[in-house]
Design a protein around this motif. Structure first.
Motif, PDB file in Angstrom:
ATOM      1  N   GLY A  74      37.332  60.039  75.046  1.00 37.75           N
ATOM      2  CA  GLY A  74      38.747  59.667  75.083  1.00 37.75           C
ATOM      3  C   GLY A  74      39.617  60.514  74.185  1.00 37.75           C
ATOM      4  N   ILE A  75      38.996  61.409  73.405  1.00 37.26           N
ATOM      5  CA  ILE A  75      39.759  62.321  72.553  1.00 37.26           C
ATOM      6  C   ILE A  75      39.492  63.743  73.018  1.00 37.26           C
ATOM      7  CG2 ILE A  75      40.155  63.182  70.219  1.00 37.26           C
ATOM      8  CD1 ILE A  75      39.292  60.465  69.176  1.00 37.26           C
ATOM      9  N   GLY A  76      40.521  64.381  73.587  1.00 38.35           N
ATOM     10  CA  GLY A  76      40.394  65.748  74.078  1.00 38.35           C
ATOM     11  C   GLY A  76      41.161  66.713  73.203  1.00 38.35           C
ATOM     12  N   PRO A  77      41.302  67.953  73.664  1.00 38.38           N
ATOM     13  CA  PRO A  77      41.977  68.981  72.853  1.00 38.38           C
ATOM     14  C   PRO A  77      43.416  68.624  72.487  1.00 38.38           C
ATOM     15  CG  PRO A  77      40.774  69.982  74.676  1.00 38.38           C
ATOM     16  CD  PRO A  77      40.736  68.507  74.905  1.00 38.38           C
ATOM     17  N   TRP A  78      44.154  68.008  73.422  1.00 36.44           N
ATOM     18  CA  TRP A  78      45.543  67.649  73.142  1.00 36.44           C
ATOM     19  C   TRP A  78      45.619  66.671  71.974  1.00 36.44           C
ATOM     20  CZ3 TRP A  78      48.610  63.384  72.711  1.00 36.44           C
ATOM     21  CH2 TRP A  78      50.001  63.572  72.786  1.00 36.44           C
ATOM     22  N   THR A  79      44.839  65.597  72.043  1.00 41.74           N
ATOM     23  CA  THR A  79      44.880  64.560  71.015  1.00 41.74           C
ATOM     24  C   THR A  79      44.380  65.087  69.678  1.00 41.74           C
ATOM     25  OG1 THR A  79      44.481  62.913  72.742  1.00 41.74           O
ATOM     26  CG2 THR A  79      44.158  62.205  70.471  1.00 41.74           C
ATOM     27  N   ALA A  80      43.314  65.878  69.708  1.00 47.36           N
ATOM     28  CA  ALA A  80      42.785  66.440  68.467  1.00 47.36           C
ATOM     29  C   ALA A  80      43.813  67.329  67.785  1.00 47.36           C
ATOM     30  CB  ALA A  80      41.500  67.216  68.750  1.00 47.36           C
ATOM     31  N   ALA A  81      44.479  68.195  68.553  1.00 49.10           N
ATOM     32  CA  ALA A  81      45.476  69.097  67.965  1.00 49.10           C
ATOM     33  C   ALA A  81      46.653  68.312  67.391  1.00 49.10           C
ATOM     34  CB  ALA A  81      45.956  70.100  69.005  1.00 49.10           C
ATOM     35  N   GLU A  82      47.171  67.343  68.161  1.00 51.10           N
ATOM     36  CA  GLU A  82      48.301  66.555  67.680  1.00 51.10           C
ATOM     37  C   GLU A  82      47.960  65.813  66.391  1.00 51.10           C
ATOM     38  OE1 GLU A  82      51.574  65.930  69.047  1.00 51.10           O
ATOM     39  OE2 GLU A  82      51.096  67.853  69.985  1.00 51.10           O
ATOM     40  N   THR A  83      46.710  65.375  66.266  1.00 49.15           N
ATOM     41  CA  THR A  83      46.276  64.677  65.060  1.00 49.15           C
ATOM     42  C   THR A  83      46.137  65.632  63.884  1.00 49.15           C
ATOM     43  OG1 THR A  83      45.074  63.042  66.386  1.00 49.15           O
ATOM     44  CG2 THR A  83      44.432  63.258  64.074  1.00 49.15           C
ATOM     45  N   LEU A  84      45.453  66.735  64.080  1.00 51.78           N
ATOM     46  CA  LEU A  84      45.118  67.631  62.971  1.00 51.78           C
ATOM     47  C   LEU A  84      46.305  68.468  62.520  1.00 51.78           C
ATOM     48  CD1 LEU A  84      41.539  68.596  64.158  1.00 51.78           C
ATOM     49  CD2 LEU A  84      42.199  66.962  62.373  1.00 51.78           C
ATOM     50  N   GLN A  85      47.310  68.626  63.364  1.00 51.97           N
ATOM     51  CA  GLN A  85      48.550  69.249  62.896  1.00 51.97           C
ATOM     52  C   GLN A  85      49.108  68.482  61.710  1.00 51.97           C
ATOM     53  OE1 GLN A  85      50.978  69.171  66.391  1.00 51.97           O
ATOM     54  NE2 GLN A  85      49.813  70.779  67.435  1.00 51.97           N
ATOM     55  N   ARG A  86      48.981  67.160  61.738  1.00 54.05           N
ATOM     56  CA  ARG A  86      49.532  66.302  60.694  1.00 54.05           C
ATOM     57  C   ARG A  86      48.506  66.036  59.587  1.00 54.05           C
ATOM     58  NH1 ARG A  86      51.397  65.116  65.730  1.00 54.05           N
ATOM     59  NH2 ARG A  86      53.602  64.531  65.961  1.00 54.05           N
ATOM     60  N   THR A  87      47.269  65.749  59.971  1.00 54.14           N
ATOM     61  CA  THR A  87      46.250  65.415  58.972  1.00 54.14           C
ATOM     62  C   THR A  87      45.949  66.593  58.060  1.00 54.14           C
ATOM     63  OG1 THR A  87      45.229  63.802  60.452  1.00 54.14           O
ATOM     64  CG2 THR A  87      43.870  64.645  58.655  1.00 54.14           C
ATOM     65  N   LEU A  88      45.756  67.776  58.647  1.00 55.53           N
ATOM     66  CA  LEU A  88      45.368  68.955  57.886  1.00 55.53           C
ATOM     67  C   LEU A  88      46.531  69.902  57.597  1.00 55.53           C
ATOM     68  CD1 LEU A  88      42.052  69.965  59.725  1.00 55.53           C
ATOM     69  CD2 LEU A  88      42.323  68.504  57.705  1.00 55.53           C
ATOM     70  N   GLY A  89      47.675  69.693  58.249  1.00 53.49           N
ATOM     71  CA  GLY A  89      48.733  70.684  58.164  1.00 53.49           C
ATOM     72  C   GLY A  89      48.257  72.019  58.699  1.00 53.49           C
ATOM     73  N   ALA A  90      47.490  71.965  59.801  1.00 54.67           N
ATOM     74  CA  ALA A  90      46.777  73.146  60.300  1.00 54.67           C
ATOM     75  C   ALA A  90      47.731  74.084  61.040  1.00 54.67           C
ATOM     76  CB  ALA A  90      45.644  72.715  61.228  1.00 54.67           C
ATOM     77  N   PRO A  91      47.952  75.297  60.539  1.00 52.47           N
ATOM     78  CA  PRO A  91      48.938  76.195  61.166  1.00 52.47           C
ATOM     79  C   PRO A  91      48.506  76.762  62.509  1.00 52.47           C
ATOM     80  CG  PRO A  91      47.822  77.317  59.371  1.00 52.47           C
ATOM     81  CD  PRO A  91      47.387  75.883  59.319  1.00 52.47           C
ATOM     82  N   ASP A  92      47.210  76.646  62.863  1.00 49.88           N
ATOM     83  CA  ASP A  92      46.758  77.212  64.140  1.00 49.88           C
ATOM     84  C   ASP A  92      46.404  76.137  65.168  1.00 49.88           C
ATOM     85  OD1 ASP A  92      46.331  79.721  65.508  1.00 49.88           O
ATOM     86  OD2 ASP A  92      44.188  79.265  65.528  1.00 49.88           O
TER      87      ASP A  92
END
Length: 301
Positions: free
Chosen positions: A215-233
């Motif tokens: 239930g967690i795909g690339p879209w959801t993972a990216a949207e989450t980690l943009q905020r959790t990690l402040g991931a620039p990529d």
């Protein structure tokens, strides 16, 4: 009521940096009042509320916190506000990116250090309009969250993992959340400890950890980690609008696919999410040709 101050290492835009944490108007866990930002969240130490105010004349940001999570929030304030983020790592390869950075020099990537706080609303946003997802988040927090510590009575802290697991099926339905999304949230909260471990991983490992859950795909993972990690990529793929906006802004063409978007952003490898943020801030979007998708409401079914 503990407090602290922080001195930004350069230009700093508080509202554009932390605004990505707000889940729509009326978010019970995020508010703006008199220019100050208020954020209520569940930390590893318990619920906490954070008030943040920029003081440009003094070159400082002031913060106060309430609740069991107050010390945790204040200790991590610099990370939240992007102290470890380095906007200079991006080299502008397009005029529109250069201009957006010139006009918005204070935008940094926030790092919350919390996974479920971003993962659950991102799951709610899967395959529905933003308005539907914001409504669901708002109703679930109002009915099943707890009052946030501190002086602002209307704010709510999201439920702890067990609280999410105890929400009955009809309450998900009443909030307009279908079984696919509610099931994904229930799997996430049952694996809460392993999900939160992703906050201490690099982007690749954190993405694999989240996507190991059905239930967690690339879209959801990216949207989450943009905020959790402040991931620039952590560029979002699978989005209905983002490829079209990026393609139109960089080429003037319509109908850009995910693959074409990634090709256009290839010169920004390592900084693709930051480049996309700047392009969105430019305001250059394709003119609308069709009406908005109607807002669905499964609670009426």
């Amino acid at each position: 009521m503990p407090a602290r101050t922080w001195e930004p290492p350069g230009p700093f835009d508080l509202h554009r940096t932390l605004g990505v944490l707000q889940r729509g108007p009326g978010d019970p866990a995020f508010a703006v009042r008199d220019g100050e930002l208020w954020r209520a969240c569940r930390t590893p130490e318990g619920p906490g509320t954070l008030r943040i105010a920029a003081r440009p004349a003094a070159g400082q940001v002031e913060a106060e916190a309430w609740g069991p999570g107050a010390d945790w929030l204040l200790e991590r304030l610099p990370e939240l506000l992007g102290e470890s983020d380095d906007p200079a790592q991006l080299t502008a390869r397009h005029r529109i990116v250069h201009e957006a950075r010139r006009r918005h020099p204070g935008v940094r990537l926030a790092r919350t250090g919390l996974v479920l706080e971003s993962l659950i609303p991102s799951i709610l946003e899967q395959k529905v309009t933003s308005d539907e997802a914001y409504r669901a988040w708002r109703l679930l927090l109002q009915r099943h969250g707890e009052p946030a510590p501190g002086p602002w009575a209307r704010m709510r802290v999201m439920p702890e993992p067990r609280g999410w697991a105890l929400i009955p099926s009809w309450e998900w339905h009443r909030a307009g959340v279908d079984a696919k999304r509610s099931s994904a949230i229930l799997r996430a909260v049952r694996a809460a400890r392993r999900m939160e471990e992703a906050s201490r991983m690099d982007l690749a490992d954190a993405t694999r950890r989240l996507m190991a859950l059905p239930g967690i795909g690339p879209w959801t993972a990216a949207e989450t980690l943009q905020r959790t990690l402040g991931a620039p990529d952590a560029i979002t793929v699978g989005d209905l609008h983002l490829p079209k906006i990026i393609g139109y802004a960089l080429t003037g063409r319509r109908g850009t696919t995910d693959e074409e978007m990634l090709e256009l952003l290839a010169p920004y490898e390592g900084q693709r999410h930051r480049a996309a943020r700047l392009i969105l801030l430019s305001g250059r979007v394709p003119p609308r040709r069709a009406p908005r998708f109607p807002v669905g409401d499964i609670a009426r079914l």
